[in-house]
Design a protein around this motif. Sequence first.
Motif, PDB file in Angstrom:
ATOM      1  N   GLU A  94       0.831  -1.204   0.000  1.00 50.86           N
ATOM      2  CA  GLU A  94       0.000   0.000   0.000  1.00 50.86           C
ATOM      3  C   GLU A  94       0.867   1.257   0.000  1.00 50.86           C
ATOM      4  N   GLY A  95       0.472   2.237  -0.806  1.00 58.40           N
ATOM      5  CA  GLY A  95       1.220   3.486  -0.888  1.00 58.40           C
ATOM      6  C   GLY A  95       2.172   3.533  -2.063  1.00 58.40           C
ATOM      7  N   GLN A  96       2.546   2.369  -2.593  1.00 62.34           N
ATOM      8  CA  GLN A  96       3.420   2.330  -3.759  1.00 62.34           C
ATOM      9  C   GLN A  96       2.585   2.433  -5.036  1.00 62.34           C
ATOM     10  N   SER A  97       3.256   2.620  -6.166  1.00 67.34           N
ATOM     11  CA  SER A  97       2.559   2.777  -7.444  1.00 67.34           C
ATOM     12  C   SER A  97       2.818   1.580  -8.351  1.00 67.34           C
ATOM     13  N   ALA A  98       1.821   1.255  -9.168  1.00 68.72           N
ATOM     14  CA  ALA A  98       1.945   0.168 -10.146  1.00 68.72           C
ATOM     15  C   ALA A  98       2.118   0.784 -11.533  1.00 68.72           C
ATOM     16  N   HIS A  99       3.029   0.218 -12.307  1.00 70.14           N
ATOM     17  CA  HIS A  99       3.340   0.756 -13.630  1.00 70.14           C
ATOM     18  C   HIS A  99       3.225  -0.341 -14.672  1.00 70.14           C
ATOM     19  N   PHE A 100       2.391  -0.084 -15.696  1.00 72.52           N
ATOM     20  CA  PHE A 100       2.266  -0.989 -16.831  1.00 72.52           C
ATOM     21  C   PHE A 100       2.671  -0.233 -18.089  1.00 72.52           C
ATOM     22  N   GLU A 101       3.434  -0.906 -18.955  1.00 70.08           N
ATOM     23  CA  GLU A 101       3.903  -0.264 -20.190  1.00 70.08           C
ATOM     24  C   GLU A 101       4.063  -1.312 -21.279  1.00 70.08           C
ATOM     25  N   ALA A 102       3.654  -0.977 -22.492  1.00 67.85           N
ATOM     26  CA  ALA A 102       3.790  -1.890 -23.622  1.00 67.85           C
ATOM     27  C   ALA A 102       3.943  -1.086 -24.907  1.00 67.85           C
ATOM     28  N   ARG A 103       4.467  -1.736 -25.944  1.00 65.38           N
ATOM     29  CA  ARG A 103       4.625  -1.098 -27.252  1.00 65.38           C
ATOM     30  C   ARG A 103       3.592  -1.659 -28.222  1.00 65.38           C
ATOM     31  N   LEU A 104       3.082  -0.749 -29.053  1.00 58.48           N
ATOM     32  CA  LEU A 104       1.952  -1.077 -29.906  1.00 58.48           C
ATOM     33  C   LEU A 104       2.167  -0.552 -31.324  1.00 58.48           C
ATOM     34  N   THR A 105       1.723  -1.324 -32.317  1.00 59.75           N
ATOM     35  CA  THR A 105       1.702  -0.863 -33.704  1.00 59.75           C
ATOM     36  C   THR A 105       0.265  -0.953 -34.215  1.00 59.75           C
ATOM     37  N   PRO A 106      -0.105  -0.114 -35.189  1.00 56.43           N
ATOM     38  CA  PRO A 106       0.692   0.920 -35.866  1.00 56.43           C
ATOM     39  C   PRO A 106       0.851   2.163 -34.984  1.00 56.43           C
ATOM     40  N   THR A 107       1.927   2.874 -35.203  1.00 58.02           N
ATOM     41  CA  THR A 107       2.205   4.063 -34.394  1.00 58.02           C
ATOM     42  C   THR A 107       1.479   5.294 -34.916  1.00 58.02           C
ATOM     43  N   GLU A 108       1.138   5.298 -36.215  1.00 53.86           N
ATOM     44  CA  GLU A 108       0.458   6.457 -36.806  1.00 53.86           C
ATOM     45  C   GLU A 108      -0.864   6.012 -37.419  1.00 53.86           C
ATOM     46  N   ASP A 109      -1.907   6.035 -36.592  1.00 50.19           N
ATOM     47  CA  ASP A 109      -3.242   5.671 -37.068  1.00 50.19           C
ATOM     48  C   ASP A 109      -4.265   6.539 -36.338  1.00 50.19           C
ATOM     49  N   PRO A 110      -4.868   7.494 -37.017  1.00 55.06           N
ATOM     50  CA  PRO A 110      -5.824   8.389 -36.355  1.00 55.06           C
ATOM     51  C   PRO A 110      -7.078   7.674 -35.871  1.00 55.06           C
ATOM     52  N   ASN A 111      -7.316   6.470 -36.391  1.00 51.45           N
ATOM     53  CA  ASN A 111      -8.511   5.723 -35.992  1.00 51.45           C
ATOM     54  C   ASN A 111      -8.237   4.700 -34.889  1.00 51.45           C
ATOM     55  N   LEU A 112      -6.990   4.646 -34.427  1.00 49.58           N
ATOM     56  CA  LEU A 112      -6.650   3.679 -33.383  1.00 49.58           C
ATOM     57  C   LEU A 112      -7.251   4.106 -32.047  1.00 49.58           C
ATOM     58  N   LYS A 113      -7.920   3.176 -31.397  1.00 45.53           N
ATOM     59  CA  LYS A 113      -8.550   3.443 -30.101  1.00 45.53           C
ATOM     60  C   LYS A 113      -7.906   2.569 -29.031  1.00 45.53           C
ATOM     61  N   VAL A 114      -7.460   3.200 -27.958  1.00 45.00           N
ATOM     62  CA  VAL A 114      -6.816   2.480 -26.851  1.00 45.00           C
ATOM     63  C   VAL A 114      -7.653   2.663 -25.597  1.00 45.00           C
ATOM     64  N   GLU A 115      -8.021   1.541 -24.975  1.00 45.39           N
ATOM     65  CA  GLU A 115      -8.850   1.565 -23.770  1.00 45.39           C
ATOM     66  C   GLU A 115      -8.234   0.681 -22.689  1.00 45.39           C
ATOM     67  N   TRP A 116      -8.463   1.055 -21.417  1.00 44.69           N
ATOM     68  CA  TRP A 116      -7.992   0.273 -20.276  1.00 44.69           C
ATOM     69  C   TRP A 116      -9.189  -0.256 -19.490  1.00 44.69           C
ATOM     70  N   PHE A 117      -9.049  -1.490 -18.990  1.00 50.86           N
ATOM     71  CA  PHE A 117     -10.117  -2.119 -18.224  1.00 50.86           C
ATOM     72  C   PHE A 117      -9.570  -2.696 -16.916  1.00 50.86           C
ATOM     73  N   LYS A 118     -10.423  -2.689 -15.912  1.00 54.42           N
ATOM     74  CA  LYS A 118     -10.091  -3.280 -14.605  1.00 54.42           C
ATOM     75  C   LYS A 118     -11.090  -4.395 -14.330  1.00 54.42           C
ATOM     76  N   ASN A 119     -10.587  -5.622 -14.265  1.00 52.42           N
ATOM     77  CA  ASN A 119     -11.450  -6.804 -14.081  1.00 52.42           C
ATOM     78  C   ASN A 119     -12.587  -6.827 -15.108  1.00 52.42           C
ATOM     79  N   GLY A 120     -12.255  -6.449 -16.342  1.00 43.96           N
ATOM     80  CA  GLY A 120     -13.227  -6.511 -17.421  1.00 43.96           C
ATOM     81  C   GLY A 120     -14.134  -5.306 -17.538  1.00 43.96           C
ATOM     82  N   GLU A 121     -14.063  -4.387 -16.578  1.00 44.67           N
ATOM     83  CA  GLU A 121     -14.887  -3.182 -16.612  1.00 44.67           C
ATOM     84  C   GLU A 121     -14.028  -1.985 -17.008  1.00 44.67           C
ATOM     85  N   PRO A 122     -14.636  -1.010 -17.720  1.00 44.47           N
ATOM     86  CA  PRO A 122     -13.863   0.182 -18.098  1.00 44.47           C
ATOM     87  C   PRO A 122     -13.189   0.807 -16.880  1.00 44.47           C
ATOM     88  N   LEU A 123     -11.928   1.147 -17.023  1.00 37.53           N
ATOM     89  CA  LEU A 123     -11.164   1.707 -15.907  1.00 37.53           C
ATOM     90  C   LEU A 123     -11.744   3.061 -15.514  1.00 37.53           C
TER      91      LEU A 123
END
Length: 215
Positions: A94-123
């Motif tokens: 408790e009190g510490q921070s969690a860090h998640f990081e990943a690399r994704l392609t394509p890097t240049e796509d105006p239609n790319l949508k990135v979403e995060w979820f917690k236990n299957g529910e929107p974060l």
Amino acid sequence: PNLRVEWELNGQVLNTGSRIKTSLDFGLVKLDIDSIRSSDVGIYTCKAVNLNGEATSTTSIKVQDERAAGQDGAKEIGPPKFVTQVASKVEISEGQSAHFEARLTPTEDPNLKVEWFKNGEPLPSGHRFRTFHDFGIVILDVLYCYAEDSATYECRASNKLGSDSTKGTVSCSEKSGLILTPQVPGEMREQTLQQIEQLESHKMKASMEGSSVSS
């Protein structure tokens, strides 16, 4: 006095000098870059650490290059693909921070949508959940974790051609300390009455002993 501030560029310690300077004054952290160059392009992360935990903030710098822009525009855009995965498991207190990081392609796509979820529910959005997406890098920071932040976190990327995802879990343990047992009013009243009876009993005993000594 125990606060330590660190700067990183693309995950590496930022080299400072006459052109790149950092400062910390009255709780304000600053990064100044003079005469910006193409080598300054990337993800900048500021991390503040003390005895109670850590906090991070991330931003990016882009330098417009007409030749490079023309080359990027000619690249084909395909379905999303995570080139690297987020950490499969993060174990913290408790009190510490969690860090998640990943690399994704394509890097240049105006239609790319990135979403995060917690236990299957929107974060849920909030000051403790910070997300970042740029240069093909996705980041999630969960600041000042509590035990209830223990969960599976998933990042989903989608565009018109497909989708992909990566996920990892956070296990946040409670700090050891004083354990307080909640009491309902009835229990509290009963304990109070018992304490009063004990005090009255001690008083009566002391009074009787005093009378015996006097006689």
